[in-house]
Scaffold this active site. Structure first.
Site, short mmCIF file in Angstrom:
data_model
loop_
_atom_site.label_atom_id
_atom_site.label_comp_id
_atom_site.label_asym_id
_atom_site.label_seq_id
_atom_site.Cartn_x
_atom_site.Cartn_y
_atom_site.Cartn_z
N THR B 140 18.29 28.23 -0.12
CA THR B 140 17.39 26.99 0.91
C THR B 140 17.59 28.62 2.29
O THR B 140 17.96 29.39 2.92
CB THR B 140 18.75 26.56 2.12
OG1 THR B 140 19.19 26.19 3.04
CG2 THR B 140 20.09 26.92 1.75
N ASP B 142 17.76 27.26 4.95
CA ASP B 142 18.45 26.96 6.39
C ASP B 142 19.90 28.12 6.23
O ASP B 142 19.83 27.86 7.18
CB ASP B 142 19.06 25.61 5.72
CG ASP B 142 17.89 23.86 6.26
OD1 ASP B 142 17.10 24.56 6.98
OD2 ASP B 142 18.28 23.25 5.86
N GLY B 187 15.96 23.32 10.30
CA GLY B 187 17.28 23.31 10.47
C GLY B 187 17.98 22.30 11.24
O GLY B 187 18.55 21.83 11.74
N ARG B 188 18.60 21.62 9.38
CA ARG B 188 19.06 19.75 9.59
C ARG B 188 20.72 20.61 10.68
O ARG B 188 20.50 19.44 11.52
CB ARG B 188 19.63 19.34 8.42
CG ARG B 188 19.24 18.00 8.51
CD ARG B 188 19.14 18.54 6.88
NE ARG B 188 19.85 18.43 6.20
CZ ARG B 188 20.32 18.71 4.74
NH1 ARG B 188 19.07 17.97 3.85
NH2 ARG B 188 20.66 19.48 3.51
N GLU B 243 15.09 21.76 14.76
CA GLU B 243 14.64 20.49 15.14
C GLU B 243 16.14 19.69 14.85
O GLU B 243 16.37 18.11 15.38
CB GLU B 243 14.49 20.09 13.12
CG GLU B 243 15.54 20.43 12.07
CD GLU B 243 14.79 20.12 11.13
OE1 GLU B 243 13.53 19.05 10.88
OE2 GLU B 243 15.08 21.05 9.94
#
Lengths: 407, 407
Positions: B140, B142, B187-188, B243
């Site tokens: 990922t 992330d 980047g949730r 984000e």
């Protein structure tokens, strides 16, 4: 005598290479003593804000790093000179700066608007019998300058957008559901850069499946039909759309203009991809994504075209010779001699022919349905993206040339 | 016996390298006969849609091209397995496919959500006394998977965002007027990738001048103060914002959520940079630009980290050995032994520890004012972006491995 050079308009990956061309070529001539850089384009001459370039560019390594640094080393401007018949004061300031520093030739690296400055300055000096040469050096990712085969900066931007569309195509194809990805590409009035994405076909890539340029009338209804037809063949449809494409406001129930107008009267556009993606979501109802390539398409030096950078430096160098040969009020241009092998000749034309003019993408290079470009367009673009820069890297990052202090 | 491998979740530059790791390592073992690829992640096992990888990957050149091709060769999914206590039918389909093709080990390359699948499958097989090993291979951009020093895909994404922020910094500095550029980075829930932009400091770059991560409380009022303070030092201020940063809706008069929620219950965010740029325009009134790095940050293989790609392949290969050693329900992880020299060890942990968990960016690596990261963060990220892929290029474009037909 001394000379001065300035950079103007929007940044590109190649504009610093043209600066290096002027600088490195000029230092070879005994008759040129100092190469000045004018800070923030023509504004530097107005405010007598100029720098001796040899105080900035000290080593061969500096030259190499400047070549791989995007944007404008000397800053830029979007300043539009008034007509000298109406307002002479600015011209007097410029002349004062140039004479004070014994500058006999001024080189302006820029696009359509900058050529307006070159033309006006040349006409003013002619009228006033001032012997200062003014030479335009083309630059714009938009590739919309007439009389030149292409403009430095375009090739690198084209290489970036094509490479990126290819990667977006892979990215968008992962899920087992239909999707539409709309990529917005720069091009205020012309579709050159958007059209350049078709070079991917040379490597067997089918994407982008739909290409829309501002030269062609755009109908939202036909666009939706095009997308539906493309979905019959591709479950992840990629659309390349020029920011300058403007649908009929009545069709989309709103205006695409951001409302902002610059000093040259250009309207700034905003969000055609976003607007179209909303329409696709509403009309087709599938997964849809809007992507703006934003400033990355003009400053991604890490994937610049070596040919573009090399040519940008060559045309800058050639400009010095043209000034020393006594020309003024001319703009440097490329003439393409042949595609196979790719041969280019550097010439110059009267700037008055170029200034404020726009070279549109040829309508005959757009396909009948208005949603793709022809093989001629691919053949035209392909040579311009060739070659990879041998990037200097430190700590895993491309090294850029950064001035320690603001000029 | 045979084995199967699948890719899941969002695309990265490194997920195909991990696939190559499994494939190339597996063919070395006599006990493994066929390496199957499951199409569109776990969906392929449910629908018995699998392919013999040697029919796709035929030459060493294929392997090399797949390594430099972003996204997932075998497709992906965001499918969440139901609890087998409630709904066993899907598990039966998966078991049927695996048994039918004599598959003794299944490798799932993915992020947090995919580890949920690994964990559930392993627990189901254990309960049913089915001897099929299930191994998770991390992936990922992330970087938010616990128990591993970092995740494959992160290093390449970090190299892209840092390189691009550097270019945007040059681009934004050309005009002689103050400006603010706000760059939105994926980047949730976590700020790893946004924080990685600080690696530019290793090369003397000051930008990004402000860095905001979702781990920290975000106040719009303090943000505006931060921007004003930065403007005292830099006329072109660069802001990197994750984000996932979510301002108090009351402060911004609206919600940043797009309203879309995926199968795993994750809310999708939309447009924090755009929203903040509107606030800057209103409160400060200077030139402001919002840039979304969008999917480019996860698929820009042309600027991937060689170390990331190499490690991704290694961890994929190591997973094969772990399965043959009899482990199941484990996820492969990196342990960092040291930074100088950079030494990494590949180990494995119980997947139940990893699944559905999030590794947040350490609060102690965020500076006191909440608008930057510390040297520790830079030291952590820097080794991960090292090395340039030796890209194979044709016609001026990176060559990608593309399947002739949809799987």
């Amino acid at each position: 005598m001394n000379i001065a050079v300035a950079q103007s308009g929007g940044p590109t990956c190649a504009i610093n290479a043209s600066l290096m061309g002027v600088f490195r070529h000029a230092v070879k001539y005994d008759e040129i003593k100092t190469v000045y850089g004018s800070v923030n384009g023509i504004e530097g001459l107005i405010k007598d804000h100029i720098v001796d370039l040899k105080n900035i560019i000290k080593t061969d390594e500096d030259v190499e790093l400047i070549r791989q640094t995007p944007s404008t080393l000397l800053g830029s401007c979007r300043y539009k000179l008034p007509d000298f018949e109406k307002d002479e004061s600015v011209y007097k300031s410029i002349t004062h700066t140039l004479k004070r520093h014994n500058i006999g030739a001024f080189f302006y690296i820029g696009g359509n608007d900058s050529m307006d400055t070159v033309d006006k300055l040349h006409r003013y000096f002619t009228k006033e019998n001032i012997d200062i040469k003014v030479i335009g050096i083309p630059k714009t990712i938009d590739n919309d300058l007439p009389y030149t085969d292409h403009t430095p900066g375009f090739g690198s931007a084209a290489k970036y957008v094509a490479t990126t569309i290819q990667e977006i195509t892979r990215d968008s194809s992962v899920y087992s559901i239909p999707s539409v990805t709309i990529v917005e590409i720069m091009g205020r009035d012309t579709g050159w850069l958007t059209a350049a994405t078709a070079v991917l076909r040379a490597n067997g890539e089918v994407s982008p499946h739909l290409i829309y340029l501002p030269e062609n009338k755009f109908s939202v209804r036909r666009f939706i039909d095009d997308v539906r037809e493309a979905q019959n063949k591709h479950y992840a449809v990629i659309v390349a759309v020029s920011e300058g494409v403007s649908p009929d406001p009545e069709e989309v129930g709103g205006d695409f203009q951001s409302g902002y107008v610059d000093n040259f009267g250009h309207k700034y556009l905003a969000g055609v991809a976003k607007a179209l993606s909303k329409i696709v979501a509403k009309e087709i109802g599938c997964k849809v994504r809007a992507i703006e390539l934003n400033v990355m398409q003009r400053c991604s030096s890490h994937i610049s075209s070596k040919r573009d950078i090399t040519e940008a430096e060559r045309i800058g160098g050639a400009a010095v010779k043209v000034a020393l040969d006594g020309y003024s009020g001319v703009t440097m241009v490329f003439k393409r001699v042949s595609n196979h092998p790719y041969i280019i000749r550097i010439e110059h034309v009267e700037t008055s022919l170029v200034a404020n003019k726009v070279k549109y993408f040829p309508l005959e290079w757009i396909n009948e349905n208005g949603h793709d470009v022809t093989q001629d367009a691919i053949d035209y673009c392909l040579p311009l993206i060739q070659g990879e820069q041998n990037l200097q890297v430190r700590n895993g990052l491309p090294i850029q040339f950064v001035l320690k202090e603001r000029l």
